[in-house]
Design an enzyme around this catalytic site. Structure first.
Site, PDB file in Angstrom:
ATOM      1  N   LYS A  80       0.844  -1.203   0.000  1.00  0.00           N
ATOM      2  CA  LYS A  80       0.000   0.000   0.000  1.00  0.00           C
ATOM      3  C   LYS A  80       0.876   1.248   0.000  1.00  0.00           C
ATOM      4  O   LYS A  80       1.762   1.395   0.849  1.00  0.00           O
ATOM      5  CB  LYS A  80      -0.853   0.038   1.268  1.00  0.00           C
ATOM      6  CG  LYS A  80      -2.196  -0.638   1.134  1.00  0.00           C
ATOM      7  CD  LYS A  80      -2.858  -0.694   2.489  1.00  0.00           C
ATOM      8  CE  LYS A  80      -4.166   0.024   2.515  1.00  0.00           C
ATOM      9  NZ  LYS A  80      -4.861  -0.181   3.806  1.00  0.00           N
TER      10      LYS A  80
HETATM   11  O1  G3P Z   1      -9.016   0.433   5.021  1.00  0.00           O
HETATM   12  C1  G3P Z   1      -8.897   1.727   5.512  1.00  0.00           C
HETATM   13  C2  G3P Z   1      -9.478   1.817   6.864  1.00  0.00           C
HETATM   14  O2  G3P Z   1      -8.743   1.075   7.771  1.00  0.00           O
HETATM   15  C3  G3P Z   1      -9.684   3.195   7.352  1.00  0.00           C
HETATM   16  O3  G3P Z   1     -10.862   3.170   8.043  1.00  0.00           O
HETATM   17  O4  G3P Z   1     -12.513   3.932   9.637  1.00  0.00           O
HETATM   18  O5  G3P Z   1     -10.115   4.628   9.896  1.00  0.00           O
HETATM   19  O6  G3P Z   1     -11.523   5.563   8.088  1.00  0.00           O
HETATM   20  P1  G3P Z   1     -11.276   4.404   8.962  1.00  0.00           P
END
Ligand code: G3P
Length: 219
Positions: free
Chosen positions: A84
């Site tokens: 990534k």
């Molecule tokens: O895959 C990306 C994810 O882990 C981010 O999620 O909820 O931190 O925006 P969030």
């Protein structure tokens, strides 16, 4: 459509890895920071648990040359790693070089149609738009998934659309309908997606009605 788990928790991945429902795992520095132990060991364990899955691991270096070197080392962990890299202008050259070298790249932190187009042109294997984080700032994450889907199809790009930052089952249902190739789900969202209260209620009703027959063997 593929389903990834958005976690670095070994126990939770272990719980679901053998169900046939999980096609991969996405991690990031935040998710790895929540777990005890050495992140390298955790990543190697996850790669072994899902040998046919795709395991995304994010670079943590900042300077492009350091990102390049680190991406190569991360890719060497296992055959099923996707590295990534943030969708940032600093890294366009590095991303192109890594793709040309045959390293699987997942472009993370994608927040616009134009970012997605640029990364698809570079030949990224996956682009990861963050649905929830766009909603957080009053923008529309699901609309972006629809737009990226059209853009990829119109142009015939093979880049896979990986919907990330999925916060609930409604998000999940909407990215299914928007044509995402993959949804990466926090484990609670994945587990909720398997359940429905009417399934539980229906099973209870059938069990009660069956008892009324008072038969001990069937068939
Ligand atoms: O895959 C990306 C994810 O882990 C981010 O999620 O909820 O931190 O925006 P969030």
């Amino acid at each position: 459509m593929k389903i990834f788990l958005d976690t670095a928790n070994i126990e939770l991945i272990q719980k679901w890895a053998h169900t046939g429902l999980i096609d991969g795992v996405t991690t990031n520095p935040t998710l790895l920071s929540k777990e005890d132990g050495n992140p390298t060991v955790a990543i190697l364990t996850i790669c072994e648990m899902l040998p046919l899955g795709v395991i995304s691991v994010e670079v943590t270096e900042k300077e492009p040359e350091a990102v390049y070197m680190q991406a190569r080392k991360i890719a060497a962990f296992s055959h099923n790693i996707a590295v990534k890299i943030p969708c940032h202008p600093h890294y366009y050259t590095v991303i192109k070089k890594l793709i040309e070298e045959g390293i699987t790249i997942n472009i993370t932190l994608v927040f616009s149609l134009t970012q997605g187009l640029m990364m698809a042109k570079l030949g990224a294997h996956y682009i990861s738009p963050f649905v929830g984080r766009l909603d957080d700032i009053g923008s529309n994450g699901i609309e972006l998934i629809h737009h990226l889907r059209h853009m990829l199809d119109w142009n015939g790009f093979e880049t896979e659309l990986l919907a990330a930052s999925i916060r609930d089952t409604t998000h999940f249902e909407k990215v299914i309908m928007a044509g995402a190739d993959i949804a990466t789900l926090p484990v609670p969202v994945f587990e909720q997606s398997l359940n429905h209260q009417l399934t539980d209620k229906g099973m209870e009703q059938f069990a009660q009605d069956w008892k009324k027959l008072n038969i001990s063997r069937f068939p």
